[in-house]
Design an enzyme around this catalytic site. Structure first.
Site, PDB file in Angstrom:
ATOM      1  N   TYR A   1       0.832  -1.209   0.000  1.00  0.00           N
ATOM      2  CA  TYR A   1       0.000   0.000   0.000  1.00  0.00           C
ATOM      3  C   TYR A   1       0.868   1.260   0.000  1.00  0.00           C
ATOM      4  O   TYR A   1       0.692   2.145  -0.843  1.00  0.00           O
ATOM      5  CB  TYR A   1      -0.917  -0.022   1.218  1.00  0.00           C
ATOM      6  CG  TYR A   1      -1.908   1.116   1.270  1.00  0.00           C
ATOM      7  CD1 TYR A   1      -2.939   1.205   0.342  1.00  0.00           C
ATOM      8  CD2 TYR A   1      -1.834   2.095   2.253  1.00  0.00           C
ATOM      9  CE1 TYR A   1      -3.871   2.236   0.389  1.00  0.00           C
ATOM     10  CE2 TYR A   1      -2.760   3.124   2.318  1.00  0.00           C
ATOM     11  CZ  TYR A   1      -3.768   3.196   1.383  1.00  0.00           C
ATOM     12  OH  TYR A   1      -4.681   4.226   1.439  1.00  0.00           O
TER      13      TYR A   1
ATOM     14  N   ASN B   1     -13.375  -0.599  14.612  1.00  0.00           N
ATOM     15  CA  ASN B   1     -13.117  -1.683  15.567  1.00  0.00           C
ATOM     16  C   ASN B   1     -13.657  -1.346  16.946  1.00  0.00           C
ATOM     17  O   ASN B   1     -14.382  -2.126  17.563  1.00  0.00           O
ATOM     18  CB  ASN B   1     -11.606  -1.936  15.680  1.00  0.00           C
ATOM     19  CG  ASN B   1     -11.119  -2.994  14.725  1.00  0.00           C
ATOM     20  OD1 ASN B   1     -11.858  -3.456  13.868  1.00  0.00           O
ATOM     21  ND2 ASN B   1      -9.854  -3.367  14.845  1.00  0.00           N
TER      22      ASN B   1
ATOM     23  N   ASP C   1       3.742  -0.469  12.274  1.00  0.00           N
ATOM     24  CA  ASP C   1       2.621   0.370  12.702  1.00  0.00           C
ATOM     25  C   ASP C   1       3.170   1.741  13.109  1.00  0.00           C
ATOM     26  O   ASP C   1       4.016   1.823  14.004  1.00  0.00           O
ATOM     27  CB  ASP C   1       1.916  -0.288  13.892  1.00  0.00           C
ATOM     28  CG  ASP C   1       0.725   0.512  14.390  1.00  0.00           C
ATOM     29  OD1 ASP C   1      -0.053   0.981  13.543  1.00  0.00           O
ATOM     30  OD2 ASP C   1       0.582   0.659  15.618  1.00  0.00           O
ATOM     31  N   PRO C   2       2.711   2.830  12.476  1.00  0.00           N
ATOM     32  CA  PRO C   2       3.268   4.146  12.797  1.00  0.00           C
ATOM     33  C   PRO C   2       2.998   4.534  14.246  1.00  0.00           C
ATOM     34  O   PRO C   2       1.910   4.292  14.777  1.00  0.00           O
ATOM     35  CB  PRO C   2       2.535   5.088  11.830  1.00  0.00           C
ATOM     36  CG  PRO C   2       2.030   4.217  10.742  1.00  0.00           C
ATOM     37  CD  PRO C   2       1.734   2.901  11.379  1.00  0.00           C
TER      38      PRO C   2
ATOM     39  N   ASN D   1      -6.199   9.758   8.462  1.00  0.00           N
ATOM     40  CA  ASN D   1      -7.277   8.936   9.023  1.00  0.00           C
ATOM     41  C   ASN D   1      -8.627   9.634   8.918  1.00  0.00           C
ATOM     42  O   ASN D   1      -8.809  10.721   9.456  1.00  0.00           O
ATOM     43  CB  ASN D   1      -6.996   8.618  10.492  1.00  0.00           C
ATOM     44  CG  ASN D   1      -5.815   7.693  10.666  1.00  0.00           C
ATOM     45  OD1 ASN D   1      -4.698   8.056  10.299  1.00  0.00           O
ATOM     46  ND2 ASN D   1      -6.037   6.515  11.214  1.00  0.00           N
TER      47      ASN D   1
END
Length: 322
Positions: A150, A195, A278-279, A179
């Site tokens: 990605y 989530n 994961d940032p 986001n």
């Protein structure tokens, strides 16, 4: 005073997805004709079902990795799975969607003379070493990691857009989307907002990756769509890339606690290992969007979360499948 809109025929790839469906709605409201193209990998027909009776709306099933021959005035290239669960399901196809899809849409824009906007991503910054992220920052991306399909696919798409601009004088726009959340998010997309809301509504434990101290900035979908349209309508000297996102920063733990409070849930917080690459932090510098587009987000997190919680509550009540 309402601005006069010249009706255009506008193609939206990924138009049945989360962002695409909201963009279809907004452009139809402005009086344009909209051609919505989607292969339904992550998009859903139900997201645009309420638009099917509009004579100015057309829905076409098509995969952008194959050429498309239509006549349009503008192209919004949104097609690509955008959550790790979805884009890691078939990483080769994800890269093809970003790269071949960009080549095919740029070829279409070249043939028709259409203006074209690329929906890029904050993921081009990788796990950033500067904070907040400005457009001049080249990023810190692992090119061989599990997220690279990605991250690097979108970076290559940006390269193609600017090379077509320099070589063929195409009218391009590149938006780096941070986001974004809101109604019509996929329930199974693995993003923290969807989530946490679903886990809270179901009374399930809310999963935090790591200790939840990593930060994110959450932009409500209505604000994001406004930014995309402003960028498309901007002058020819504004190509981007331009960050579009909310600069107000929250930790993932703070988001989880707010969702628990707003849903009245008794869900406990549980810690899981953090995924690879994961940032640790993500916040846009939107000075360029503010200066060039007159754009800043206006929807507060609490207001946007309420609308999103209501959407997922209704979805659960209907027994709708992801």
């Amino acid at each position: 005073m309402k601005k006069n809109i010249v009706p255009k025929r506008i193609l939206i790839t990924g138009g049945a997805g989360f962002l695409g469906s909201h963009l279809c709605e907004r452009l139809l409201e402005q009086g344009h004709e909209v051609l919505c193209v989607d292969n339904y990998f992550t998009g859903r027909r139900r997201n645009v079902a309420h638009l099917l009776d509009d004579p100015r709306f057309e829905l076409m099933r098509h995969d952008v990795t194959f050429p498309l021959y239509v006549e349009v005035d503008e192209i919004y290239n949104l097609a690509c799975p955008a959550s790790p669960i979805h884009y890691q399901h078939d990483p080769v196809q994800t890269t093809k969607t970003s790269v071949h899809g960009a080549i095919n849409m740029l070829g279409l824009a070249k043939r028709t003379g259409a203006k074209i906007l690329q929906a890029s991503t904050s993921e081009v910054y990788g796990d950033p070493e500067i904070h907040p992220q400005r457009e001049e920052y080249w990023g810190n991306v692992n090119p061989i990691g599990p997220r690279a399909c990605y991250d690097e696919g979108k970076r290559c798409a940006e390269t193609l857009f600017f090379d077509y601009h320099r070589q063929h004088r195409l009218r391009i726009k590149v938006a780096r989307i941070f986001n974004t959340y809101g109604p019509r998010m996929q329930p199974d997309d693995g993003r923290v907002v969807s989530n946490f809301i679903l886990q809270a509504l179901r009374g399930e434990p809310i999963t935090l990756h790591g200790d939840g101290s990593q930060s994110r900035s959450f932009c409500y979908v209505d604000d994001l769509i406004d930014g995309l349209i402003r960028l498309m309508e901007s002058g020819s000297d504004v190509t981007g890339p331009i960050n579009l996102g909310n600069p107000v920063e929250f930790t993932v733990r703070e988001l989880a606690e707010q969702v628990i409070e707003m849903t009245g849930s008794s869900s406990p917080l549980v810690n899981h290992p953090r995924p690879d690459d994961d940032p640790s932090q993500r916040r846009p510098d939107i000075s360029r969007a503010s200066d060039l587009l007159g754009w800043t987000p206006s929807v507060q997190l609490a207001h946007g979360l309420r609308r999103t919680i209501d959407y997922f509550s209704a979805l659960i009540g209907e027994g709708a499948s992801p």
